[in-house]
Scaffold this motif. Sequence first.
Motif, PDB file in Angstrom:
ATOM      1  N   ASN A 173       0.824  -1.210   0.000  1.00 35.43           N
ATOM      2  CA  ASN A 173       0.000   0.000   0.000  1.00 35.43           C
ATOM      3  C   ASN A 173       0.858   1.261   0.000  1.00 35.43           C
ATOM      4  O   ASN A 173       0.644   2.191   0.772  1.00 35.43           O
ATOM      5  CB  ASN A 173      -0.937  -0.015   1.218  1.00 35.43           C
ATOM      6  CG  ASN A 173      -2.030   1.039   1.107  1.00 35.43           C
ATOM      7  OD1 ASN A 173      -2.468   1.362  -0.005  1.00 35.43           O
ATOM      8  ND2 ASN A 173      -2.458   1.577   2.232  1.00 35.43           N
ATOM      9  N   TYR A 200       2.419  -1.987  -6.519  1.00 34.26           N
ATOM     10  CA  TYR A 200       2.394  -0.788  -5.689  1.00 34.26           C
ATOM     11  C   TYR A 200       1.092  -0.018  -5.928  1.00 34.26           C
ATOM     12  O   TYR A 200       0.932   0.635  -6.955  1.00 34.26           O
ATOM     13  CB  TYR A 200       3.580   0.108  -6.007  1.00 34.26           C
ATOM     14  CG  TYR A 200       4.926  -0.553  -5.802  1.00 34.26           C
ATOM     15  CD1 TYR A 200       5.607  -0.444  -4.596  1.00 34.26           C
ATOM     16  CD2 TYR A 200       5.523  -1.305  -6.827  1.00 34.26           C
ATOM     17  CE1 TYR A 200       6.839  -1.036  -4.400  1.00 34.26           C
ATOM     18  CE2 TYR A 200       6.760  -1.906  -6.638  1.00 34.26           C
ATOM     19  CZ  TYR A 200       7.410  -1.777  -5.427  1.00 34.26           C
ATOM     20  OH  TYR A 200       8.631  -2.379  -5.244  1.00 34.26           O
ATOM     21  N   LYS A 201       0.153  -0.137  -4.992  1.00 29.34           N
ATOM     22  CA  LYS A 201      -1.151   0.531  -5.114  1.00 29.34           C
ATOM     23  C   LYS A 201      -1.761   0.288  -6.492  1.00 29.34           C
ATOM     24  O   LYS A 201      -2.227   1.213  -7.162  1.00 29.34           O
ATOM     25  CB  LYS A 201      -1.013   2.028  -4.842  1.00 29.34           C
ATOM     26  CG  LYS A 201      -0.841   2.368  -3.371  1.00 29.34           C
ATOM     27  CD  LYS A 201      -0.978   3.860  -3.118  1.00 29.34           C
ATOM     28  CE  LYS A 201      -0.998   4.158  -1.632  1.00 29.34           C
ATOM     29  NZ  LYS A 201      -1.165   5.607  -1.352  1.00 29.34           N
TER      30      LYS A 201
END
Length: 297
Positions: A128, A186-187
Amino acid sequence: MPKKIIIGGLALAGVAALSLPLSSPLAKSAGTEAADATEQSAFRKAVKFGFTGQEIQGGVMLGNAPAGTRSISFEGQPVPVDEDGKFIIAFNRDAGQSAQMVATLENGQTVKKFFNVAPRKWKIEHVNVARRSGGPSAAFMARRRPELARINAARQVKSGSKGWRQTFIWPAKGRISGMFGSQRVYKGEPGSYHSGVDIAGGAGTYFVAPADGVVTLAADKPFSLEGKLLMIDHGMGLNSAFLHASQILVKEGQEVKRGEPIGRIGATGRATGPHLHWSMKWNKARIDPILLTGPMG
């Protein structure tokens, strides 16, 4: 029970054989149909391609072409064939569900083989945090471009080595700290996947050649990411790269034998600790070394 065949350390049940009917575009008269049928039946028996290996993402297959094979292409790219008909093909980490091989025979006819490539469940870690933005700096790229040029040149070397025909061994023993194909997201934005297998074998530990080959790159100074980098061509487009070495024991152009010490494990380049990163490619396809060696004994 089907006979098991060992290739690259993997026990495989049976050999997949390809035998396809080949039809002529010319119309046949009734008087020649029987003779043609007999001829085609005999021809089909002769045109057989054997395969061992795995039809799987990151996998490698060893092929055996029958006599009278003029050329072979795989996914539109030419595939060299050894004097005895042996050849190699491989599937990239992100290969699609199907792939095609086309063989041209001496009489001009073609034989096609379709592979059903099995997908794999990669180790995907979702974090996150946002992926670092901005890209590499101009100063970094000024150093990086010559390194990439040397790596690309090394992969173009055709040494004629027969190492690709051997059973591969592990270059070092130790805890496997990184698996081929693993990836962080990543996100929601995927990062680069791990291109090889990491072996935490201890700083200064020797690592050896996994198969015969010719040294195509031996970095005298550490590369920005790979550190002291060693690359070996095993022939037929198959090559190995060993990253983060503390010492390289061989020179470019040198022939090496399977099991011969070629370097020492280190933490040079972008590494968080001592380990050996071993990656393999067949032409442009990134492949999983463990599918050539089998589990570490």
